[in-house]
Design a protein around this motif. Structure first.
Motif, PDB file in Angstrom:
ATOM      1  N   GLY A 198       3.919  13.846   0.221  1.00  9.51           N
ATOM      2  CA  GLY A 198       3.850  13.815  -1.233  1.00  9.51           C
ATOM      3  C   GLY A 198       2.508  13.401  -1.778  1.00  9.51           C
ATOM      4  O   GLY A 198       2.252  13.538  -2.978  1.00  9.51           O
ATOM      5  N   LEU A 199       1.640  12.909  -0.917  1.00 11.53           N
ATOM      6  CA  LEU A 199       0.312  12.453  -1.334  1.00 11.53           C
ATOM      7  C   LEU A 199      -0.785  13.368  -0.818  1.00 11.53           C
ATOM      8  O   LEU A 199      -1.968  13.022  -0.901  1.00 11.53           O
ATOM      9  N   THR A 200      -0.402  14.528  -0.290  1.00 11.43           N
ATOM     10  CA  THR A 200      -1.360  15.471   0.289  1.00 11.43           C
ATOM     11  C   THR A 200      -1.334  16.771  -0.503  1.00 11.43           C
ATOM     12  O   THR A 200      -0.285  17.417  -0.590  1.00 11.43           O
TER      13      THR A 200
ATOM     14  N   ALA B 101       3.384  12.397   8.927  1.00 14.72           N
ATOM     15  CA  ALA B 101       3.597  13.592   8.105  1.00 14.72           C
ATOM     16  C   ALA B 101       4.701  13.362   7.079  1.00 14.72           C
ATOM     17  O   ALA B 101       4.553  13.701   5.892  1.00 14.72           O
ATOM     18  N   LEU B 102       5.814  12.790   7.499  1.00 17.32           N
ATOM     19  CA  LEU B 102       6.924  12.522   6.588  1.00 17.32           C
ATOM     20  C   LEU B 102       6.508  11.568   5.476  1.00 17.32           C
ATOM     21  O   LEU B 102       6.892  11.729   4.311  1.00 17.32           O
ATOM     22  N   GLN B 103       5.718  10.550   5.818  1.00  9.77           N
ATOM     23  CA  GLN B 103       5.301   9.547   4.846  1.00  9.77           C
ATOM     24  C   GLN B 103       4.256  10.066   3.870  1.00  9.77           C
ATOM     25  O   GLN B 103       4.176   9.587   2.738  1.00  9.77           O
TER      26      GLN B 103
ATOM     27  N   GLY C 145       8.206  13.650   0.288  1.00 13.54           N
ATOM     28  CA  GLY C 145       7.502  13.802  -0.974  1.00 13.54           C
ATOM     29  C   GLY C 145       7.995  14.937  -1.840  1.00 13.54           C
ATOM     30  O   GLY C 145       7.277  15.435  -2.705  1.00 13.54           O
ATOM     31  N   GLY C 146       9.231  15.385  -1.626  1.00 18.78           N
ATOM     32  CA  GLY C 146       9.781  16.465  -2.435  1.00 18.78           C
ATOM     33  C   GLY C 146       9.629  17.842  -1.826  1.00 18.78           C
ATOM     34  O   GLY C 146      10.257  18.799  -2.295  1.00 18.78           O
TER      35      GLY C 146
ATOM     36  N   GLY D  89       0.776  -1.230   0.000  1.00 14.12           N
ATOM     37  CA  GLY D  89       0.000   0.000   0.000  1.00 14.12           C
ATOM     38  C   GLY D  89       0.805   1.276   0.000  1.00 14.12           C
ATOM     39  O   GLY D  89       0.269   2.342  -0.325  1.00 14.12           O
ATOM     40  N   TYR D  90       2.101   1.196   0.344  1.00 15.74           N
ATOM     41  CA  TYR D  90       2.862   2.429   0.523  1.00 15.74           C
ATOM     42  C   TYR D  90       2.983   3.195  -0.788  1.00 15.74           C
ATOM     43  O   TYR D  90       3.305   2.641  -1.836  1.00 15.74           O
ATOM     44  N   GLY D  91       2.700   4.482  -0.714  1.00 17.50           N
ATOM     45  CA  GLY D  91       2.778   5.345  -1.876  1.00 17.50           C
ATOM     46  C   GLY D  91       1.475   5.467  -2.637  1.00 17.50           C
ATOM     47  O   GLY D  91       1.378   6.260  -3.578  1.00 17.50           O
TER      48      GLY D  91
END
Length: 328
Positions: free
Chosen positions: A166-168, A161-163, A199-200, A114-116
């Motif tokens: 990039g998806l928010t 938050a770190l994970q 996430g950049g 599921g990651y990413g």
């Protein structure tokens, strides 16, 4: 002139969670300016200050079993600097059927399959949706910019938050205290895996030199056979945060422990019993922590060169109050 900071209460449902553990209770801290009206006198609600609007937003995710009031000091500092800040309490399932205050870690989203594919917490999207709704209602109507978001947190909330940055949508900055992305073996990753972080977006990764909670959790992260367990926060910075020409920062605060980020600290919950006592109740470190996070968010959410210069001064040698600083 503003009258300082005010806060409002709100609530939202968190999709995917089971009743009754699917409702988060929020506080939203904002710069306020009184008008002296009868409505203010009778209700206690003070309008947001229009100067500085539209305001960027920070979402501040909690550690396990840490109530949102422990982060009020930081939320007030951010709001004073013109960043509307959201904290939340959500009681939900933790691990092995236990329940408590949680940033709503989605273990399936953190597992290899599921990651990413989605944020590792459904709370993030729920908070953003709530902020968008509040941006259509007094006292914040028309004053919020949800395309300029800082995603931050403490402990498990910092990891999420770190994970998830990039998806928010709208995330322009990520900050975390006492957090890392080295994965616990039970999630099914190869031992010692460090998941990509940030996430950049620019990352401010912070830790205390006396973090007893991370030290006591080292057996969750086995690492290579026979190797001494490395610092998972440093590993996250080295292996999971990309090079950004000095824009990403790792800083270790002198005289700080895992719960320096919490004030007041509640001794009846969480794992504060694992900590060493720190000088001055951590007040000096907490003040520095506030300045670092506030300047970092202001610099990146408002493209504020003065805030960026002051942040650089705090991080430059001999960087008083900091044991170590690294940039990449």
């Amino acid at each position: 002139m503003t009258a300082g900071v005010r806060a409002l209460w709100w609530a939202c449902r968190v999709p995917g969670l089971q009743e009754p553990f699917d409702t988060a209770h929020l506080r939203v801290f904002y710069p306020a300016r009184p008008t002296g009206s009868d409505a203010e006198r009778l209700s206690g609600e003070i309008p947001a200050a229009p100067e500085g609007a539209p305001y960027p937003v920070a979402l501040l995710l909690p550690g396990i079993n840490v109530g949102q009031d422990a982060y009020r000091w930081l939320a007030v500092a951010l709001a004073s600097a013109g960043v509307v800040t959201v904290t939340a309490d959500l009681v939900g399932e933790l691990f092995a059927g236990s329940h408590g205050l949680t940033p709503a870690v989605d273990l399936e989203a953190a597992a290899p399959a599921g990651y990413g594919t989605r944020p590792t917490s459904p709370l993030i999207g729920a908070l953003l949706a709530a902020v968008r709704e509040l941006g259509t209602r007094p006292p914040l109507a028309g004053l919020l910019d949800t395309d300029r978001v800082a995603l931050g947190g403490h402990s498990a909330g910092g990891t999420v938050a770190l994970q998830s940055a990039g998806l928010t949508p709208g995330v322009r900055a990520v900050f975390a205290y006492g957090a890392h992305t080295v994965v616990a073996d039970l999630l099914g990753w190869p031992p010692g895996t460090v998941l990509p972080a940030g996430g950049g977006a620019p990352v401010l990764l912070l830790s205390g030199e006396h973090d007893g909670v991370i030290a006591a959790s080292a057996d969750r992260y086995t690492g290579p056979p026979g190797a001494a367990p490395p610092d998972p926060v440093a590993r996250t910075f080295d292996e999971a945060v990309p090079d950004a020409a000095g824009g990403n920062v790792l800083a270790t605060l002198a005289g700080a422990n895992h719960f320096t980020a919490c004030h007041p600290q509640d001794p009846t919950g969480a794992r504060g019993f694992l900590e060493r006592t720190v000088p001055d109740d951590g007040g000096a470190a907490r003040d520095l922590l506030s300045r670092l996070i506030t300047l970092f968010c202001t610099a990146h959410l408002r493209d504020d060169d003065a805030a960026r210069s002051r942040l650089d001064e705090l991080l430059a040698p001999p960087h008083p109050g900091l044991v170590a600083v690294r940039r990449r």
